[in-house]
Design a protein around this motif. Structure first.
Motif, PDB file in Angstrom:
ATOM      1  N   UNK A  93       0.829  -1.208   0.000  1.00  0.00           N
ATOM      2  CA  UNK A  93       0.000   0.000   0.000  1.00  0.00           C
ATOM      3  C   UNK A  93       0.858   1.249   0.000  1.00  0.00           C
ATOM      4  N   UNK A  94       1.971   1.212   0.733  1.00  0.00           N
ATOM      5  CA  UNK A  94       2.896   2.344   0.727  1.00  0.00           C
ATOM      6  C   UNK A  94       3.464   2.558  -0.674  1.00  0.00           C
ATOM      7  N   UNK A  95       3.853   1.477  -1.337  1.00  0.00           N
ATOM      8  CA  UNK A  95       4.368   1.586  -2.709  1.00  0.00           C
ATOM      9  C   UNK A  95       3.332   2.241  -3.603  1.00  0.00           C
ATOM     10  N   UNK A 145      11.072  -4.594  -2.351  1.00  0.00           N
ATOM     11  CA  UNK A 145      10.399  -4.708  -3.651  1.00  0.00           C
ATOM     12  C   UNK A 145      11.045  -3.845  -4.731  1.00  0.00           C
ATOM     13  N   UNK A 146      11.132  -4.387  -5.939  1.00  0.00           N
ATOM     14  CA  UNK A 146      11.685  -3.630  -7.061  1.00  0.00           C
ATOM     15  C   UNK A 146      10.948  -2.302  -7.234  1.00  0.00           C
ATOM     16  N   UNK A 147       9.630  -2.348  -7.064  1.00  0.00           N
ATOM     17  CA  UNK A 147       8.827  -1.134  -7.263  1.00  0.00           C
ATOM     18  C   UNK A 147       9.231  -0.043  -6.278  1.00  0.00           C
ATOM     19  N   UNK A 148       9.604  -0.433  -5.079  1.00  0.00           N
ATOM     20  CA  UNK A 148      10.032   0.539  -4.070  1.00  0.00           C
ATOM     21  C   UNK A 148      11.407   1.094  -4.424  1.00  0.00           C
ATOM     22  N   UNK A 149      12.304   0.216  -4.867  1.00  0.00           N
ATOM     23  CA  UNK A 149      13.668   0.639  -5.190  1.00  0.00           C
ATOM     24  C   UNK A 149      13.719   1.565  -6.399  1.00  0.00           C
ATOM     25  N   UNK A 150      12.719   1.476  -7.257  1.00  0.00           N
ATOM     26  CA  UNK A 150      12.703   2.297  -8.471  1.00  0.00           C
ATOM     27  C   UNK A 150      12.180   3.714  -8.230  1.00  0.00           C
ATOM     28  N   UNK A 182      11.443   7.897  -2.452  1.00  0.00           N
ATOM     29  CA  UNK A 182      11.668   7.168  -1.204  1.00  0.00           C
ATOM     30  C   UNK A 182      13.167   7.056  -0.946  1.00  0.00           C
ATOM     31  N   UNK A 183      13.556   7.302   0.308  1.00  0.00           N
ATOM     32  CA  UNK A 183      14.935   7.123   0.753  1.00  0.00           C
ATOM     33  C   UNK A 183      15.036   5.783   1.452  1.00  0.00           C
ATOM     34  N   UNK A 228       3.027   5.981  -2.955  1.00  0.00           N
ATOM     35  CA  UNK A 228       4.158   6.719  -3.514  1.00  0.00           C
ATOM     36  C   UNK A 228       4.077   6.799  -5.041  1.00  0.00           C
ATOM     37  N   UNK A 229       3.713   5.677  -5.660  1.00  0.00           N
ATOM     38  CA  UNK A 229       3.601   5.661  -7.119  1.00  0.00           C
ATOM     39  C   UNK A 229       2.542   6.646  -7.612  1.00  0.00           C
ATOM     40  N   UNK A 230       1.466   6.779  -6.852  1.00  0.00           N
ATOM     41  CA  UNK A 230       0.360   7.653  -7.249  1.00  0.00           C
ATOM     42  C   UNK A 230       0.585   9.110  -6.851  1.00  0.00           C
ATOM     43  N   UNK A 231       1.681   9.379  -6.131  1.00  0.00           N
ATOM     44  CA  UNK A 231       1.908  10.735  -5.655  1.00  0.00           C
ATOM     45  C   UNK A 231       0.929  11.134  -4.567  1.00  0.00           C
ATOM     46  N   UNK A 232       0.386  10.132  -3.891  1.00  0.00           N
ATOM     47  CA  UNK A 232      -0.601  10.366  -2.828  1.00  0.00           C
ATOM     48  C   UNK A 232       0.039  11.032  -1.619  1.00  0.00           C
TER      49      UNK A 232
END
Length: 322
Positions: free
Chosen positions: A250-252, A275-280, A284-285, A255-259
């Motif tokens: 849900x956090x990913x 997760x790859x999606x988080x690393x990309x 996110x730091x 972040x992806x949605x700019x929420x």
């Protein structure tokens, strides 16, 4: 406690030299050289072969691990770390095994990492560092990588224990922030701070939301879709507690949605997998669980764990029982 010879103790990870030296002066020590968590077979063997074990994060002493024992030879798990949600304390007690931890020693170091993440996330420091390393930076200009100014903002602390209070003091006294907090019980603190009963209300009112709660069933996925949806679009989420306090997928998505404006993480739901999606994501730091990673702090933690072991084998009250 009657015994012949010094107690036999297993130390589950390599530790600072000063800790190992003291341990060897007190006990018959076996040092496990592997830096990875203990396997189920290793944990069962440890319960059968040693008088005491110093486990740490990732060594999952679950009810299943204890299940084949009545009273194992091991009578104490002196955890290296303040968090002990990887140990089933009730199962340990049912099998006559005491559990201790190392509070206090980790407080300031963990709070410092929280501040590091707050500043890095708000000011886009990791993204900027990557830009410079890439060779693509074209020089300063007035609208380059504009982040969020931290001084004078409002911070929300989720969990006002030792670490939460240390973070709040740094935010208030160091950066002039207004401090709001959410805690399971009513809490009085010796600095300006306002308790907010609803976690979603807290999330909606702050510029920076910091998770500083202990791990365990009661806090699993405490930061969920509802909490993230309540946050303001510019707000940043910081986690220095345990990875599974956050519903990571849900956090990913948020972040992806700019929420939300960004996130700073030192812990992950399925460490060390990130997760790859988080690393990309540039917003996110990501730090590799550096919360207590300072030599003097890790030495203090080891000494505290040894104090617990020594007290137990000398028949004295445990300094830090859980």
């Amino acid at each position: 406690m009657a015994r012949s010879g010094p107690p036999r103790v297993l130390i589950a990870r390599p530790l600072p030299d000063a800790v190992i030296e003291r341990a060897r002066s007190l006990f018959d020590v076996e040092l496990r050289a592997n830096t990875q968590p203990m396997s189920g077979a290793e944990m069962r063997s440890a319960l059968a072969l040693y008088d005491g074990v110093m486990p740490t994060l990732g060594d999952r002493f679950s009810a299943d691990i204890f299940a084949e024992f009545g009273r194992p030879r091991c009578r104490i798990l002196a955890n290296f770390g303040v968090g002990y949600n990887h140990i089933d304390v009730a199962a340990a007690a049912a099998h006559g095994v005491k559990v201790t931890n190392t509070p206090g020693a980790v407080t300031d170091a963990t709070a410092d990492i929280a501040m590091t993440l707050i500043l890095m996330s708000a000011r886009r420091a990791a993204e900027g560092e990557r830009l410079v390393r890439s060779g693509q930076w074209q020089g300063w200009h007035p609208t380059q990588m504009l982040g969020m100014h931290v001084t004078g903002r409002t911070v929300g602390i989720v969990g006002m224990g030792r670490i939460g209070q240390a973070i709040a003091r740094r935010c208030h006294y160091g950066f002039g922030m207004e401090v709001l907090f959410h805690n399971r019980s009513s809490k009085s603190v010796d600095f300006p701070a306002t308790q907010v009963d609803s976690l979603t209300e807290l999330a909606a009112r702050v510029d920076i939301l910091v998770a500083a709660v202990p791990g365990g069933a009661e806090t699993h996925h405490l930061i969920d879709a509802q909490v993230l949806a309540a946050m303001q679009p510019h707000a940043h989420f910081i986690n220095i507690s345990r990875g599974d306090v956050v519903e990571e997928t849900t956090l990913v998505a948020a972040l992806q949605a700019g929420q939300i404006g960004g996130a700073g993480l030192d812990v992950y739901e399925h460490e060390p997998q990130v997760p790859d999606a988080l690393r990309k994501l540039d917003t996110v730091t990501l730090l590799p669980h550096l919360g207590t990673a300072a030599l003097d702090v890790r030495t203090d933690m080891g000494m505290m764990a040894l104090d617990n072991l020594a007290a137990f084998f000398d028949g004295k009250p445990l300094p830090n029982p859980v």
